[in-house]
Design a protein around this motif. Structure first.
Motif, PDB file in Angstrom:
ATOM      1  N   ARG A  11       0.845  -1.204   0.000  1.00 42.92           N
ATOM      2  CA  ARG A  11       0.000   0.000   0.000  1.00 42.92           C
ATOM      3  C   ARG A  11       0.879   1.252   0.000  1.00 42.92           C
ATOM      4  N   THR A  12       1.927   1.252   0.810  1.00 46.48           N
ATOM      5  CA  THR A  12       2.838   2.402   0.854  1.00 46.48           C
ATOM      6  C   THR A  12       3.539   2.587  -0.480  1.00 46.48           C
ATOM      7  N   LYS A  15       0.413   3.505  -3.169  1.00 48.14           N
ATOM      8  CA  LYS A  15      -0.256   4.780  -2.896  1.00 48.14           C
ATOM      9  C   LYS A  15       0.722   5.885  -2.525  1.00 48.14           C
ATOM     10  N   GLY A  16       1.681   5.554  -1.668  1.00 43.07           N
ATOM     11  CA  GLY A  16       2.597   6.582  -1.178  1.00 43.07           C
ATOM     12  C   GLY A  16       3.695   6.960  -2.160  1.00 43.07           C
ATOM     13  N   LEU A  17       4.242   5.955  -2.854  1.00 44.47           N
ATOM     14  CA  LEU A  17       5.358   6.212  -3.770  1.00 44.47           C
ATOM     15  C   LEU A  17       4.930   6.257  -5.229  1.00 44.47           C
ATOM     16  N   GLY A  18       3.682   5.883  -5.502  1.00 44.68           N
ATOM     17  CA  GLY A  18       3.186   5.919  -6.876  1.00 44.68           C
ATOM     18  C   GLY A  18       3.728   4.808  -7.759  1.00 44.68           C
ATOM     19  N   LEU A  36      11.841   4.851   0.832  1.00 48.24           N
ATOM     20  CA  LEU A  36      11.020   5.252   1.973  1.00 48.24           C
ATOM     21  C   LEU A  36      11.732   6.239   2.892  1.00 48.24           C
TER      22      LEU A  36
END
Length: 68
Positions: A11-12, A15-18, A36
């Motif tokens: 998910r990270t 969603k977070g890193l694309g 990260l």
């Protein structure tokens, strides 16, 4: 149990890193840590190299598995 929360990491990454899922799964753990913002991984010391060599010895004659 691996100790990793894979759904949260995925998910990270997505969603977070694309990242696309295939891009996420192609990363090494060190690459993911770097992306990260974690500190750079510790350098490979001789003792750890010796452990890896013992765990994954070269085949007979050295080289790689293509005979090179």
């Amino acid at each position: 149990m691996t100790g990793f929360d894979w759904p949260a990491l995925l998910r990270t990454g997505v969603k977070g890193l694309g990242l696309r899922p295939a891009e996420f799964w192609a990363l090494t753990p060190a690459e993911l840590r770097l992306m990260l913002g974690d500190a750079a991984p510790a350098p490979l010391r001789r003792a750890r190299l010796d452990e890896l060599l013992a765990a994954y010895p070269d085949g007979e004659g050295g080289g790689n598995d293509r005979g090179i």
